[in-house]
Structure formats: C-alpha cells, structure tokens
Design a protein around this motif. Structure first.
Motif, PDB file in Angstrom:
ATOM      1  N   UNK A  36      50.063 -11.601 -29.725  1.00  0.00           N
ATOM      2  CA  UNK A  36      50.785 -11.868 -28.484  1.00  0.00           C
ATOM      3  C   UNK A  36      51.741 -10.752 -28.125  1.00  0.00           C
ATOM      4  N   UNK A  37      52.381 -10.195 -29.137  1.00  0.00           N
ATOM      5  CA  UNK A  37      53.300  -9.089 -28.907  1.00  0.00           C
ATOM      6  C   UNK A  37      52.559  -7.884 -28.355  1.00  0.00           C
ATOM      7  N   UNK A  38      51.437  -7.540 -28.955  1.00  0.00           N
ATOM      8  CA  UNK A  38      50.659  -6.400 -28.489  1.00  0.00           C
ATOM      9  C   UNK A  38      50.130  -6.621 -27.076  1.00  0.00           C
ATOM     10  N   UNK A  39      49.702  -7.836 -26.777  1.00  0.00           N
ATOM     11  CA  UNK A  39      49.218  -8.152 -25.432  1.00  0.00           C
ATOM     12  C   UNK A  39      50.334  -7.973 -24.401  1.00  0.00           C
ATOM     13  N   UNK A  40      51.524  -8.445 -24.711  1.00  0.00           N
ATOM     14  CA  UNK A  40      52.654  -8.298 -23.787  1.00  0.00           C
ATOM     15  C   UNK A  40      53.032  -6.833 -23.605  1.00  0.00           C
TER      16      UNK A  40
ATOM     17  N   UNK B  84      50.085 -13.712 -20.468  1.00  0.00           N
ATOM     18  CA  UNK B  84      49.018 -14.125 -19.552  1.00  0.00           C
ATOM     19  C   UNK B  84      49.579 -14.470 -18.170  1.00  0.00           C
ATOM     20  N   UNK B  85      50.682 -15.196 -18.140  1.00  0.00           N
ATOM     21  CA  UNK B  85      51.309 -15.542 -16.857  1.00  0.00           C
ATOM     22  C   UNK B  85      51.776 -14.276 -16.145  1.00  0.00           C
ATOM     23  N   UNK B  86      52.353 -13.356 -16.898  1.00  0.00           N
ATOM     24  CA  UNK B  86      52.805 -12.101 -16.305  1.00  0.00           C
ATOM     25  C   UNK B  86      51.639 -11.298 -15.758  1.00  0.00           C
ATOM     26  N   UNK B  87      50.541 -11.265 -16.499  1.00  0.00           N
ATOM     27  CA  UNK B  87      49.362 -10.529 -16.038  1.00  0.00           C
ATOM     28  C   UNK B  87      48.799 -11.127 -14.759  1.00  0.00           C
ATOM     29  N   UNK B  88      48.756 -12.441 -14.676  1.00  0.00           N
ATOM     30  CA  UNK B  88      48.262 -13.099 -13.460  1.00  0.00           C
ATOM     31  C   UNK B  88      49.191 -12.801 -12.276  1.00  0.00           C
ATOM     32  N   UNK B  89      50.494 -12.783 -12.528  1.00  0.00           N
ATOM     33  CA  UNK B  89      51.436 -12.479 -11.451  1.00  0.00           C
ATOM     34  C   UNK B  89      51.406 -11.000 -11.058  1.00  0.00           C
ATOM     35  N   UNK B  90      50.900 -10.143 -11.942  1.00  0.00           N
ATOM     36  CA  UNK B  90      50.805  -8.713 -11.625  1.00  0.00           C
ATOM     37  C   UNK B  90      49.619  -8.388 -10.727  1.00  0.00           C
ATOM     38  N   UNK B  91      48.691  -9.282 -10.583  1.00  0.00           N
ATOM     39  CA  UNK B  91      47.515  -9.000  -9.748  1.00  0.00           C
ATOM     40  C   UNK B  91      47.919  -8.675  -8.310  1.00  0.00           C
TER      41      UNK B  91
END
Length: 73
Positions: free
Chosen positions: A51-55, A11-18
């Motif tokens: 969580x693994x699949x989401x990452x 989730x943190x990575x996804x937010x930083x990818x925006x």
C-alpha cells in the motif's frame, strides 16, 4: 490492516486524479498529492509495503503532472 487502509487511500486518490489529467483541472493535484503521501505515511506503519509503494507511485504521478503543467494547469 494499515496496509489495506493505505491501498484504499491510494486507490481513492488515483480515481480522483483521473479528472486532474485534463487541462485546467491540474491544480486539483495540489490536494491529491498530499492525500497520497498521507496514505504512504499510513502504509509506513504497516509491516507490508504494498500500500505504501502504491501511494508513492500515485503521488509521483500527481507530482509529475504538476511539474508538466507548470504547477497550475
């Protein structure tokens, strides 16, 4: 517990990818894709795989963005 940690990293990575979607900020994905893969590795040690699949999905999105931008843009 590791599944939750993996999902949190994703989730943190996804937010930083925006911001990395915008032109000239795509090189940020060179830092974020390994971060998402680290989260997938943490999720690998859990019995649940959410969580693994989401990452892995987040890492694939970042890798696709790097591919489309030629690795730099």
């Amino acid at each position: 517990m590791l599944n939750l940690l993996s999902a949190l990293i994703g989730l943190v990575t996804l937010v930083l990818m925006i911001p990395a979607v915008f032109p000239l900020l795509g090189a940020l994905n060179w830092l974020l894709v390994p971060m998402a893969l680290f989260g997938a590795f943490i999720g690998l040690m859990s019995s649940k795989k959410g969580g693994q699949n989401f990452c892995l999905i987040v890492a694939a999105f970042g890798a696709l963005r790097l591919f489309l931008g030629g690795g730099i843009l």
